[in-house]
Design an enzyme around this catalytic site. Structure first.
Site, PDB file in Angstrom:
ATOM      1  N   ASP A 114       0.640  -2.618  -5.774  1.00 33.03           N
ATOM      2  CA  ASP A 114       0.698  -1.227  -6.237  1.00 33.03           C
ATOM      3  C   ASP A 114       1.856  -1.007  -7.202  1.00 33.03           C
ATOM      4  O   ASP A 114       2.745  -0.208  -6.937  1.00 33.03           O
ATOM      5  CB  ASP A 114       0.831  -0.283  -5.018  1.00 33.03           C
ATOM      6  N   HIS A 145      -1.875  -0.962  -0.860  1.00 37.44           N
ATOM      7  CA  HIS A 145      -2.656   0.276  -0.752  1.00 37.44           C
ATOM      8  C   HIS A 145      -1.914   1.451  -0.131  1.00 37.44           C
ATOM      9  O   HIS A 145      -1.997   2.554  -0.638  1.00 37.44           O
ATOM     10  CB  HIS A 145      -3.962   0.017   0.010  1.00 37.44           C
ATOM     11  N   ASP A 146      -1.208   1.243   0.964  1.00 36.68           N
ATOM     12  CA  ASP A 146      -0.603   2.380   1.650  1.00 36.68           C
ATOM     13  C   ASP A 146       0.844   2.677   1.253  1.00 36.68           C
ATOM     14  O   ASP A 146       1.426   3.632   1.761  1.00 36.68           O
ATOM     15  CB  ASP A 146      -0.712   2.216   3.176  1.00 36.68           C
ATOM     16  N   HIS A 147       1.416   1.889   0.374  1.00 35.73           N
ATOM     17  CA  HIS A 147       2.752   2.156  -0.172  1.00 35.73           C
ATOM     18  C   HIS A 147       3.810   2.379   0.909  1.00 35.73           C
ATOM     19  O   HIS A 147       4.661   3.257   0.791  1.00 35.73           O
ATOM     20  CB  HIS A 147       2.739   3.383  -1.118  1.00 35.73           C
ATOM     21  N   HIS A 188      -3.517   6.265   4.134  1.00 39.33           N
ATOM     22  CA  HIS A 188      -4.962   6.036   4.131  1.00 39.33           C
ATOM     23  C   HIS A 188      -5.530   5.674   5.502  1.00 39.33           C
ATOM     24  O   HIS A 188      -6.733   5.720   5.700  1.00 39.33           O
ATOM     25  CB  HIS A 188      -5.335   4.906   3.156  1.00 39.33           C
ATOM     26  N   HIS A 211      -6.312  -6.120  -0.744  1.00 36.17           N
ATOM     27  CA  HIS A 211      -5.628  -4.902  -1.191  1.00 36.17           C
ATOM     28  C   HIS A 211      -5.523  -3.859  -0.070  1.00 36.17           C
ATOM     29  O   HIS A 211      -4.477  -3.260   0.143  1.00 36.17           O
ATOM     30  CB  HIS A 211      -6.343  -4.281  -2.399  1.00 36.17           C
ATOM     31  N   ASN A 248      -8.258  -0.852  -5.663  1.00 38.11           N
ATOM     32  CA  ASN A 248      -9.213   0.193  -6.041  1.00 38.11           C
ATOM     33  C   ASN A 248      -8.883   0.808  -7.400  1.00 38.11           C
ATOM     34  O   ASN A 248      -9.784   1.127  -8.176  1.00 38.11           O
ATOM     35  CB  ASN A 248      -9.317   1.273  -4.951  1.00 38.11           C
ATOM     36  N   ASP A 299      -3.895  -3.180  -7.158  1.00 37.50           N
ATOM     37  CA  ASP A 299      -3.409  -1.981  -7.855  1.00 37.50           C
ATOM     38  C   ASP A 299      -2.322  -2.457  -8.811  1.00 37.50           C
ATOM     39  O   ASP A 299      -1.163  -2.058  -8.748  1.00 37.50           O
ATOM     40  CB  ASP A 299      -2.924  -0.871  -6.924  1.00 37.50           C
TER      41      ASP A 299
END
Ligand SMILES: *[C@@H]1O[C@H](CO)[C@@H](O)[C@H](O)[C@H]1NC(C)=O
Length: 270
Positions: A53, A253-255, A227, A218, A124, A86
């Site tokens: 990300d 994905h979830d940072h 998420h 990811h 995504n 990402d």
């Protein structure tokens, strides 16, 4: 970003640094997953950085994180870098000439220690642009560190790393795209795409003799972050990791940093 040093199984996995990030296709033919050999430089150990990300043309503290990656990469004498996807915000790359590639990658990760092979999957946000551009040979000509494929295997002797394209698993991207468009070229029917991928992954995991088996994707399988869990991965991916004694699953994905273990299996996810 996390730095990992792997040694023999008797030694603990060492998670040295974590900085929260800012925030060939195998479609119809049933081909085996493509494999890459990454010989270890030092016998008995392997170290690498993992990030996800990230591509913001230096903004959102990307440049600051890159400087720290350079330092820790040198300290750990890393073998390679893993990207969990990402790679380019907000909507991937527009094509293989998109300047964002150089502005978010080549011109950012300039430290000596980061001039190693990078292994990347798509997230995504990458699918919201020209996903195939990121897989193209053309980018490797611009910056030879880049290697991004949908799903593939890196054999790093001590560890085997299985990269999984998780975006097509997520049904809501197909059914309620919420104004986003996704580049599903090369996926065909998501059902058979996933079935083939799972079949290939199962086979490769069961044949693996590596001391460490690591899976990278990811999307989170389980997460207490924004998420939450990815139900499709809980039902379709997790059982395979469990059955094949995968040591850990790493995702973006979830940072946020999470370290999740499961009483019923040895698989840890990050
Ligand atoms: C960059 O990092 C600083 C220090 O942690 C933080 O205060 C700031 O909000 C960050 N900037 C962005 C755009 O995320």
């Amino acid at each position: 970003m996390a730095g990992l040093i792997l040694k023999n199984k008797s030694m603990a996995l060492c998670l040295v640094l974590v900085i929260c990030s800012f925030g060939l296709c195998f479609v119809s033919t049933h081909a085996e997953l493509q494999r890459f050999e990454q010989p270890a430089r030092t016998e008995g150990t392997l170290s690498f950085l993992v990030l996800g990300d990230w591509g913001r043309k230096g903004a959102f503290n990307q440049s600051e994180v890159a400087v720290q990656m350079g330092r820790i990469g040198e300290k750990l004498d890393i073998d390679f870098v893993v990207s969990t996807g990402d790679n380019f915000y907000d909507n991937g790359l527009t094509g293989n000439q998109d300047k964002a590639f150089v502005e978010s990658f080549t011109q950012i990760y300039t430290a000596n220690s980061l001039q190693k092979q990078w292994y990347s999957v798509l997230g995504n946000h990458d699918y919201r642009g020209n996903a195939e551009a990121q897989l193209s040979q053309q980018l490797r000509k611009i910056d030879s560190r880049w290697l991004c494929l949908r799903s593939f295997i890196v054999n790093a002797e001590l560890a085997e790393i299985f990269f999984v394209d998780t975006t097509p698993f997520v049904q809501s991207y197909f059914t309620k795209a919420e104004g986003h468009t996704y580049d599903w070229r090369g996926i065909g029917s998501p059902r058979s795409y996933i079935a083939n991928l799972i079949k290939d992954l199962k086979l490769a995991l069961s044949e693996s003799k590596a001391k460490w088996k690591i899976v990278v994707g990811h999307h989170a399988i389980r997460s207490i972050g924004h998420h939450g869990d990815t139900e499709e991965l809980v039902s379709k991916l997790h059982p395979i990791l469990k059955a094949n004694n995968v040591d850990f699953y790493m995702n973006g994905h979830d940072h946020c940093l999470e370290h999740i273990s499961d009483r019923e299996s040895n698989t840890v996810s990050n």
